[in-house]
Write a protein that holds these residues in place. Structure first.
Motif, PDB file in Angstrom:
ATOM      1  N   PHE A 153     -32.384  -9.173 -41.630  1.00 52.46           N
ATOM      2  CA  PHE A 153     -31.156  -8.710 -42.273  1.00 52.46           C
ATOM      3  C   PHE A 153     -31.166  -7.257 -42.716  1.00 52.46           C
ATOM      4  O   PHE A 153     -30.122  -6.702 -43.022  1.00 52.46           O
ATOM      5  N   LEU A 154     -32.304  -6.630 -42.754  1.00 51.39           N
ATOM      6  CA  LEU A 154     -32.367  -5.226 -43.149  1.00 51.39           C
ATOM      7  C   LEU A 154     -32.888  -4.376 -42.010  1.00 51.39           C
ATOM      8  O   LEU A 154     -33.703  -3.484 -42.194  1.00 51.39           O
ATOM      9  N   SER A 155     -32.396  -4.664 -40.815  1.00 48.36           N
ATOM     10  CA  SER A 155     -32.853  -3.906 -39.656  1.00 48.36           C
ATOM     11  C   SER A 155     -32.487  -2.440 -39.810  1.00 48.36           C
ATOM     12  O   SER A 155     -31.472  -2.093 -40.399  1.00 48.36           O
ATOM     13  N   LYS A 156     -33.344  -1.608 -39.292  1.00 48.61           N
ATOM     14  CA  LYS A 156     -33.135  -0.173 -39.394  1.00 48.61           C
ATOM     15  C   LYS A 156     -32.079   0.272 -38.383  1.00 48.61           C
ATOM     16  O   LYS A 156     -31.958  -0.281 -37.307  1.00 48.61           O
ATOM     17  N   ALA A 157     -31.362   1.296 -38.758  1.00 46.29           N
ATOM     18  CA  ALA A 157     -30.387   1.880 -37.847  1.00 46.29           C
ATOM     19  C   ALA A 157     -31.137   2.572 -36.715  1.00 46.29           C
ATOM     20  O   ALA A 157     -32.241   3.077 -36.907  1.00 46.29           O
TER      21      ALA A 157
ATOM     22  N   PRO B   5     -25.514   6.454 -30.504  1.00 46.54           N
ATOM     23  CA  PRO B   5     -24.966   6.617 -29.154  1.00 46.54           C
ATOM     24  C   PRO B   5     -23.778   7.579 -29.152  1.00 46.54           C
ATOM     25  O   PRO B   5     -22.960   7.570 -30.065  1.00 46.54           O
ATOM     26  N   ARG B   6     -23.734   8.401 -28.112  1.00 48.42           N
ATOM     27  CA  ARG B   6     -22.660   9.385 -28.002  1.00 48.42           C
ATOM     28  C   ARG B   6     -21.454   8.852 -27.256  1.00 48.42           C
ATOM     29  O   ARG B   6     -20.365   9.395 -27.378  1.00 48.42           O
ATOM     30  N   ASP B   7     -21.673   7.795 -26.453  1.00 56.19           N
ATOM     31  CA  ASP B   7     -20.556   7.237 -25.691  1.00 56.19           C
ATOM     32  C   ASP B   7     -20.823   5.763 -25.401  1.00 56.19           C
ATOM     33  O   ASP B   7     -21.840   5.203 -25.829  1.00 56.19           O
ATOM     34  N   GLU B   8     -19.918   5.141 -24.704  1.00 60.16           N
ATOM     35  CA  GLU B   8     -20.016   3.713 -24.405  1.00 60.16           C
ATOM     36  C   GLU B   8     -21.253   3.391 -23.572  1.00 60.16           C
ATOM     37  O   GLU B   8     -21.920   2.381 -23.798  1.00 60.16           O
ATOM     38  N   TRP B   9     -21.590   4.242 -22.622  1.00 62.18           N
ATOM     39  CA  TRP B   9     -22.761   3.998 -21.775  1.00 62.18           C
ATOM     40  C   TRP B   9     -24.036   3.954 -22.607  1.00 62.18           C
ATOM     41  O   TRP B   9     -24.858   3.065 -22.455  1.00 62.18           O
ATOM     42  N   GLU B  10     -24.204   4.924 -23.512  1.00 65.68           N
ATOM     43  CA  GLU B  10     -25.389   4.934 -24.365  1.00 65.68           C
ATOM     44  C   GLU B  10     -25.398   3.742 -25.315  1.00 65.68           C
ATOM     45  O   GLU B  10     -26.453   3.172 -25.585  1.00 65.68           O
TER      46      GLU B  10
ATOM     47  N   ARG C  53     -24.225   0.761 -24.767  1.00 70.59           N
ATOM     48  CA  ARG C  53     -24.667  -0.398 -23.978  1.00 70.59           C
ATOM     49  C   ARG C  53     -26.157  -0.322 -23.652  1.00 70.59           C
ATOM     50  O   ARG C  53     -26.850  -1.328 -23.659  1.00 70.59           O
ATOM     51  N   LEU C  54     -26.646   0.862 -23.388  1.00 68.77           N
ATOM     52  CA  LEU C  54     -28.065   1.049 -23.106  1.00 68.77           C
ATOM     53  C   LEU C  54     -28.904   0.651 -24.323  1.00 68.77           C
ATOM     54  O   LEU C  54     -29.894  -0.074 -24.205  1.00 68.77           O
ATOM     55  N   PHE C  55     -28.502   1.099 -25.505  1.00 70.75           N
ATOM     56  CA  PHE C  55     -29.220   0.747 -26.727  1.00 70.75           C
ATOM     57  C   PHE C  55     -29.172  -0.755 -26.989  1.00 70.75           C
ATOM     58  O   PHE C  55     -30.142  -1.343 -27.462  1.00 70.75           O
ATOM     59  N   GLU C  56     -28.046  -1.386 -26.707  1.00 67.52           N
ATOM     60  CA  GLU C  56     -27.932  -2.834 -26.904  1.00 67.52           C
ATOM     61  C   GLU C  56     -28.842  -3.602 -25.957  1.00 67.52           C
ATOM     62  O   GLU C  56     -29.359  -4.662 -26.310  1.00 67.52           O
ATOM     63  N   ALA C  57     -29.052  -3.080 -24.762  1.00 70.86           N
ATOM     64  CA  ALA C  57     -29.868  -3.778 -23.764  1.00 70.86           C
ATOM     65  C   ALA C  57     -31.362  -3.585 -24.005  1.00 70.86           C
ATOM     66  O   ALA C  57     -32.172  -4.373 -23.523  1.00 70.86           O
ATOM     67  N   ALA C  58     -31.716  -2.557 -24.759  1.00 77.54           N
ATOM     68  CA  ALA C  58     -33.133  -2.258 -24.987  1.00 77.54           C
ATOM     69  C   ALA C  58     -33.775  -3.323 -25.864  1.00 77.54           C
ATOM     70  O   ALA C  58     -33.134  -3.902 -26.728  1.00 77.54           O
ATOM     71  N   ILE C  59     -35.044  -3.564 -25.621  1.00 75.65           N
ATOM     72  CA  ILE C  59     -35.812  -4.527 -26.406  1.00 75.65           C
ATOM     73  C   ILE C  59     -36.986  -3.793 -27.041  1.00 75.65           C
ATOM     74  O   ILE C  59     -37.749  -3.119 -26.353  1.00 75.65           O
ATOM     75  N   ASP C  60     -37.132  -3.940 -28.358  1.00 77.01           N
ATOM     76  CA  ASP C  60     -38.251  -3.337 -29.057  1.00 77.01           C
ATOM     77  C   ASP C  60     -39.451  -4.258 -28.923  1.00 77.01           C
ATOM     78  O   ASP C  60     -39.490  -5.339 -29.487  1.00 77.01           O
ATOM     79  N   CYS C  61     -40.433  -3.851 -28.158  1.00 74.86           N
ATOM     80  CA  CYS C  61     -41.639  -4.660 -27.949  1.00 74.86           C
ATOM     81  C   CYS C  61     -42.670  -4.413 -29.033  1.00 74.86           C
ATOM     82  O   CYS C  61     -43.682  -5.111 -29.102  1.00 74.86           O
ATOM     83  N   GLY C  62     -42.449  -3.414 -29.860  1.00 72.75           N
ATOM     84  CA  GLY C  62     -43.348  -3.149 -30.958  1.00 72.75           C
ATOM     85  C   GLY C  62     -44.636  -2.457 -30.573  1.00 72.75           C
ATOM     86  O   GLY C  62     -45.512  -2.285 -31.398  1.00 72.75           O
TER      87      GLY C  62
END
Length: 76
Positions: free
Chosen positions: A36-40, A45-50, A52-61
């Motif tokens: 619930f306190l995920s970091k920004a 993102p500067r546009d819709e493409w970016e 979507r790219l950020f949403e698709a990324a997975i943080d593997c740690g």
């Protein structure tokens, strides 16, 4: 705040906490904090493409070192 959990969830939480060597309360707070306190994102993102790219990324740690990605590092 008091949160009531089922015996099944309590058992799972206690077992995971035991394996990690922490108190169940600490594990529960860490899980809630992560959820619930995920970091920004560090970059907005500067546009819709970016976006979507950020949403698709997975943080593997984990960040793999440059040497691990070299051809020499593949054989070690």
């Amino acid at each position: 705040m008091v949160i009531h959990i089922t015996p099944q969830l309590e058992a799972a939480l206690s077992e995971e906490a035991r394996q990690r060597g922490v108190a169940p309360e600490v594990l529960a707070l860490d899980a809630l904090r992560d959820r619930f306190l995920s970091k920004a994102p560090p970059v907005e993102p500067r546009d819709e493409w970016e976006r979507r790219l950020f949403e698709a990324a997975i943080d593997c740690g984990v960040s793999v070192s440059d040497s691990a990605l070299s051809s020499d590092g593949l054989y070690e």
